[in-house]
Scaffold this motif. Structure first.
Motif, mmCIF file in Angstrom:
data_model
loop_
_atom_site.group_PDB
_atom_site.id
_atom_site.type_symbol
_atom_site.label_atom_id
_atom_site.label_comp_id
_atom_site.label_asym_id
_atom_site.label_seq_id
_atom_site.Cartn_x
_atom_site.Cartn_y
_atom_site.Cartn_z
ATOM 1 N N GLN A 59 0.981 -1.330 -0.085
ATOM 2 C CA GLN A 59 -0.120 -0.059 -0.076
ATOM 3 C C GLN A 59 0.943 1.168 0.023
ATOM 4 N N ALA A 60 1.794 1.269 0.767
ATOM 5 C CA ALA A 60 3.073 2.378 0.778
ATOM 6 C C ALA A 60 3.757 2.545 -0.431
ATOM 7 N N VAL A 61 3.883 1.621 -1.329
ATOM 8 C CA VAL A 61 4.902 1.936 -2.597
ATOM 9 C C VAL A 61 3.877 1.700 -3.566
ATOM 10 N N ASP A 62 3.411 2.880 -3.927
ATOM 11 C CA ASP A 62 2.518 3.165 -5.096
ATOM 12 C C ASP A 62 2.896 2.306 -6.248
ATOM 13 N N GLY A 63 1.857 1.532 -6.871
ATOM 14 C CA GLY A 63 2.130 1.234 -8.163
ATOM 15 C C GLY A 63 3.000 -0.107 -8.232
ATOM 16 N N ILE A 64 3.254 -0.851 -7.182
ATOM 17 C CA ILE A 64 4.121 -1.976 -7.050
ATOM 18 C C ILE A 64 3.192 -2.977 -7.162
ATOM 19 N N SER A 65 3.321 -4.057 -7.857
ATOM 20 C CA SER A 65 2.479 -5.263 -8.082
ATOM 21 C C SER A 65 3.004 -6.339 -6.887
ATOM 22 N N GLN A 66 2.243 -7.083 -6.817
ATOM 23 C CA GLN A 66 2.579 -8.006 -5.562
ATOM 24 C C GLN A 66 3.614 -8.954 -5.818
ATOM 25 N N ARG A 67 3.785 -9.293 -7.186
ATOM 26 C CA ARG A 67 5.022 -10.270 -7.722
ATOM 27 C C ARG A 67 6.034 -9.337 -7.660
ATOM 28 N N MET A 68 5.915 -8.223 -8.035
ATOM 29 C CA MET A 68 7.407 -7.273 -8.060
ATOM 30 C C MET A 68 7.855 -6.960 -6.485
ATOM 31 N N LEU A 69 6.822 -6.609 -5.611
ATOM 32 C CA LEU A 69 7.208 -6.624 -4.212
ATOM 33 C C LEU A 69 7.839 -7.654 -3.756
ATOM 34 N N THR A 70 7.296 -8.970 -4.044
ATOM 35 C CA THR A 70 7.777 -10.110 -3.393
ATOM 36 C C THR A 70 9.335 -10.318 -4.250
ATOM 37 N N LEU A 71 9.581 -10.116 -5.116
ATOM 38 C CA LEU A 71 10.755 -10.176 -5.897
ATOM 39 C C LEU A 71 11.820 -9.171 -5.278
ATOM 40 N N THR A 72 11.290 -7.950 -4.877
ATOM 41 C CA THR A 72 12.155 -6.995 -4.466
ATOM 42 C C THR A 72 12.522 -7.139 -2.764
ATOM 43 N N VAL A 73 11.727 -7.654 -2.091
ATOM 44 C CA VAL A 73 11.979 -7.959 -0.596
ATOM 45 C C VAL A 73 12.945 -9.191 -0.660
ATOM 46 N N ARG A 74 12.760 -10.316 -1.431
ATOM 47 C CA ARG A 74 13.602 -11.225 -1.564
ATOM 48 C C ARG A 74 14.968 -11.084 -1.876
ATOM 49 N N ARG A 75 14.888 -10.229 -2.930
ATOM 50 C CA ARG A 75 16.339 -9.584 -3.185
ATOM 51 C C ARG A 75 17.109 -8.988 -2.280
ATOM 52 N N LEU A 76 16.386 -8.037 -1.467
ATOM 53 C CA LEU A 76 16.947 -7.327 -0.515
ATOM 54 C C LEU A 76 17.266 -7.981 0.824
ATOM 55 N N GLU A 77 16.723 -9.304 0.900
ATOM 56 C CA GLU A 77 16.745 -10.174 2.141
ATOM 57 C C GLU A 77 18.032 -11.001 1.400
ATOM 58 N N ARG A 78 18.270 -11.479 0.438
ATOM 59 C CA ARG A 78 19.264 -12.230 -0.086
ATOM 60 C C ARG A 78 20.595 -11.264 0.169
ATOM 61 N N ASP A 79 20.555 -10.103 -0.279
ATOM 62 C CA ASP A 79 21.666 -8.930 -0.099
ATOM 63 C C ASP A 79 21.989 -8.589 1.449
ATOM 64 N N GLY A 80 21.004 -9.113 2.259
ATOM 65 C CA GLY A 80 21.391 -8.988 3.723
ATOM 66 C C GLY A 80 20.797 -7.432 4.038
ATOM 67 N N LEU A 81 20.005 -6.945 3.253
ATOM 68 C CA LEU A 81 19.523 -5.485 3.781
ATOM 69 C C LEU A 81 18.229 -5.551 4.511
ATOM 70 N N VAL A 82 17.348 -6.687 4.067
ATOM 71 C CA VAL A 82 16.128 -6.748 4.809
ATOM 72 C C VAL A 82 15.964 -8.076 5.568
ATOM 73 N N LEU A 83 15.155 -7.867 6.893
ATOM 74 C CA LEU A 83 15.181 -9.396 7.573
ATOM 75 C C LEU A 83 13.600 -9.599 7.288
ATOM 76 N N ARG A 84 13.469 -10.853 7.006
ATOM 77 C CA ARG A 84 11.989 -11.551 7.095
ATOM 78 C C ARG A 84 11.527 -12.208 8.192
ATOM 79 N N THR A 85 10.820 -11.805 8.731
ATOM 80 C CA THR A 85 10.382 -12.622 10.317
ATOM 81 C C THR A 85 8.952 -13.099 10.029
ATOM 82 N N VAL A 86 8.827 -14.469 10.264
ATOM 83 C CA VAL A 86 7.541 -15.149 10.039
ATOM 84 C C VAL A 86 7.165 -15.591 11.511
ATOM 85 N N TYR A 87 5.829 -15.269 11.905
ATOM 86 C CA TYR A 87 5.351 -15.492 13.202
ATOM 87 C C TYR A 87 4.417 -16.495 13.290
ATOM 88 N N ALA A 88 4.708 -17.657 14.133
ATOM 89 C CA ALA A 88 3.750 -18.633 14.149
ATOM 90 C C ALA A 88 2.239 -18.497 14.705
#
Length: 140
Positions: A59-88
């Motif tokens: 919602q905050a990143v205007d114009g980004i598709s779900q697929r592109m956001l998924t790819l972007t956060v995964r790339r940033l996570e791979r590069d060590g810039l973003v941490l993804r936390t899954v809560y049980a």
């Protein structure tokens, strides 16, 4: 856009220069390709304000598709810039936050975003002038 640009993974994780005489900056280019990407910049700017859930980012990143956001956060996570936390929880909740490395980048990315906002009218005017002086150009 090249085929490798849309892939989440890349065959070589090495950021050292490739050793080719005509490519001494390959390692630098690889990092700048990521942090200079339009969507990455906007996601980093948004995450500078604190952790966000996927939908909040979308919602905050205007114009980004779900697929592109998924790819972007995964790339940033791979590069060590973003941490993804899954809560049980049911359903599972996921949030994204900047790592220390990602946080160290925010002042640079924010400065670029601020500069873009401050200069967008001047750039739009320059583009209009250029297009009027060069009718039929296909530069975009």
């Amino acid at each position: 856009m090249s085929p490798t640009h849309t892939e989440v993974t890349h065959s070589g994780a090495d950021l050292e220069p490739c050793g080719q005489p005509d490519h001494p900056d390959c390692g630098i280019r690889d990092v700048l390709d990521r942090v200079g990407d339009k969507w990455s910049v906007l996601v980093i700017v948004e995450l500078a304000g604190g952790p966000r859930r996927f939908r909040q980012l979308q919602q905050a990143v205007d114009g980004i598709s779900q697929r592109m956001l998924t790819l972007t956060v995964r790339r940033l996570e791979r590069d060590g810039l973003v941490l993804r936390t899954v809560y049980a929880t049911v359903p599972a909740q996921v949030d994204y936050r900047l790592t220390a490395t990602g946080a160290s980048l925010t002042h640079l990315v924010k400065a670029l975003a601020d500069w873009s906002l401050e200069n967008r009218a001047a750039i739009a005017g320059a583009r209009d002038t250029y297009d009027q002086e060069h009718p039929g150009n296909d530069i975009r």
